[in-house]
Design a protein around this motif. Structure first.
Motif, PDB file in Angstrom:
ATOM      1  N   MET A   1       0.740  -1.405  -0.018  1.00 43.44           N
ATOM      2  CA  MET A   1      -0.012   0.015   0.197  1.00 43.44           C
ATOM      3  C   MET A   1       0.736   1.289   0.066  1.00 43.44           C
ATOM      4  N   LYS A 150      -6.486   0.563  -9.776  1.00 44.80           N
ATOM      5  CA  LYS A 150      -6.153   1.228  -8.606  1.00 44.80           C
ATOM      6  C   LYS A 150      -7.385   1.598  -7.344  1.00 44.80           C
ATOM      7  N   GLU A 193      -8.331  -1.591   7.711  1.00 46.08           N
ATOM      8  CA  GLU A 193      -7.687  -2.818   7.265  1.00 46.08           C
ATOM      9  C   GLU A 193      -8.664  -4.012   6.864  1.00 46.08           C
ATOM     10  N   LEU A 196      -8.589  -2.976   3.185  1.00 45.68           N
ATOM     11  CA  LEU A 196      -7.480  -3.709   2.545  1.00 45.68           C
ATOM     12  C   LEU A 196      -7.567  -5.109   2.499  1.00 45.68           C
ATOM     13  N   ASN A 197      -8.201  -6.025   3.435  1.00 48.07           N
ATOM     14  CA  ASN A 197      -8.042  -7.263   3.379  1.00 48.07           C
ATOM     15  C   ASN A 197      -9.031  -7.592   2.285  1.00 48.07           C
ATOM     16  N   ARG A 200      -7.229  -7.054  -1.285  1.00 46.56           N
ATOM     17  CA  ARG A 200      -6.029  -7.902  -1.607  1.00 46.56           C
ATOM     18  C   ARG A 200      -6.749  -9.394  -2.009  1.00 46.56           C
ATOM     19  N   LYS A 205      -2.910  -5.330  -7.034  1.00 44.08           N
ATOM     20  CA  LYS A 205      -1.556  -5.195  -6.512  1.00 44.08           C
ATOM     21  C   LYS A 205      -1.308  -4.242  -5.378  1.00 44.08           C
ATOM     22  N   GLU A 206      -0.487  -4.654  -4.532  1.00 40.18           N
ATOM     23  CA  GLU A 206      -0.124  -3.821  -3.434  1.00 40.18           C
ATOM     24  C   GLU A 206       0.200  -2.232  -3.809  1.00 40.18           C
ATOM     25  N   ASN A 207       0.900  -2.220  -4.917  1.00 43.73           N
ATOM     26  CA  ASN A 207       1.335  -0.775  -5.069  1.00 43.73           C
ATOM     27  C   ASN A 207       0.219  -0.147  -6.073  1.00 43.73           C
ATOM     28  N   ASN A 208      -0.973  -0.794  -6.174  1.00 46.28           N
ATOM     29  CA  ASN A 208      -1.872   0.018  -6.520  1.00 46.28           C
ATOM     30  C   ASN A 208      -3.087   0.343  -5.573  1.00 46.28           C
ATOM     31  N   ILE A 209      -2.601   0.355  -4.251  1.00 41.01           N
ATOM     32  CA  ILE A 209      -3.583   0.469  -3.314  1.00 41.01           C
ATOM     33  C   ILE A 209      -3.155   1.971  -2.761  1.00 41.01           C
TER      34      ILE A 209
END
Length: 244
Positions: A1, A150, A193, A196-197, A200, A205-209
């Motif tokens: 993130m 995103k 959180e 996010l759960n 995911r 993708k983590e770098n798109n959050i």
């Protein structure tokens, strides 16, 4: 993130704007005491002013009810009287947005397919995974690309300030299966959180959050509206996106 801060946005009047080429993500603030309460004449006027301010054709939003109901705006007729909490569109020059005053606003963007979504996620919507339901509907209806999606999480009441009942705490622990030490500090719930759960789980993708690190309750630098902090009357923030 990826954590975002005020400095990562273009600040224009009482809007924080994040540009992604054809798509813009906008979070309102209370800088000028402008409230977007759809149930008041001044709120409707403020909402309609967004069309001219950003040079758009229209603006769409729902009658929010803290649900997991997701709608698609196809441009044929307005959805302003429909009850729900998430809105998806691929129509250009139309802003879609949600109202918050502690709840979590989420904007989802697929630049490849020019598709956007705006989500209002309070504790009930979060508990019922409205963000995951929206992503699944976007995938089914618009064939969104998981590698391109995103997700932007806007200002909301954060774990530092959001205490819930012991009963609700137990419900969230049972529902989410997230480690209690991450999900709670005492009885203070981390709504982000949970979101996010689900994000995911869908495969974003983590770098798109992206998370805008502002708490509606305790933020000092940026003026925001908070239901819990207010005494009686409180304003509404409006978080929205549009394609041009």
């Amino acid at each position: 993130m990826i954590n975002l801060y005020k400095e990562d946005f273009k600040e224009k009047d009482d809007f924080l704007i994040y540009n992604l080429g054809k798509i813009n993500i906008v979070f309102s603030t209370a800088k000028n005491d402008r409230s977007f309460n759809r149930h008041k004449d001044y709120g409707i006027n403020n909402l309609n002013s967004i069309v001219d301010y950003f040079n758009l054709k229209d603006i769409e939003y729902l009658n929010q009810i803290h649900s997991d109901k997701v709608y698609i705006y196809n441009g044929d007729e307005t959805l302003k009287k429909e009850e729900g909490d998430a809105l998806i569109t691929n129509k250009e020059e139309t802003a879609i947005g949600v109202f918050t005053a502690d709840c979590v606003p989420i904007i989802i963007v697929d630049e490849k397919n020019n598709t956007i979504a705006a989500i209002h996620s309070g504790w009930r919507g979060t508990f019922n995974s409205i963000v995951l339901r929206t992503l699944e509907k976007m995938e089914y209806e618009f064939n969104i690309d998981k590698d391109e999606i995103k997700v932007f999480i806007g200002p909301h009441i954060r774990q530092c300030c959001y205490e819930v009942s012991e009963e609700l705490k137990e419900d969230f622990i049972d529902r989410t299966n997230i480690n209690e030490d991450i999900l709670f500090k005492g009885r203070n719930l981390n709504l982000e959180e949970c979101i996010l759960n689900d994000v995911r789980k869908f495969g974003v993708k983590e770098n798109n959050i992206y998370s805008l690190k502002l708490c509606t309750y305790c933020e000092d630098e940026v003026k925001l509206y908070s239901y819990r902090k207010s005494v009686g009357t409180y304003g509404r923030l409006f978080s929205f996106a549009f394609i041009k």
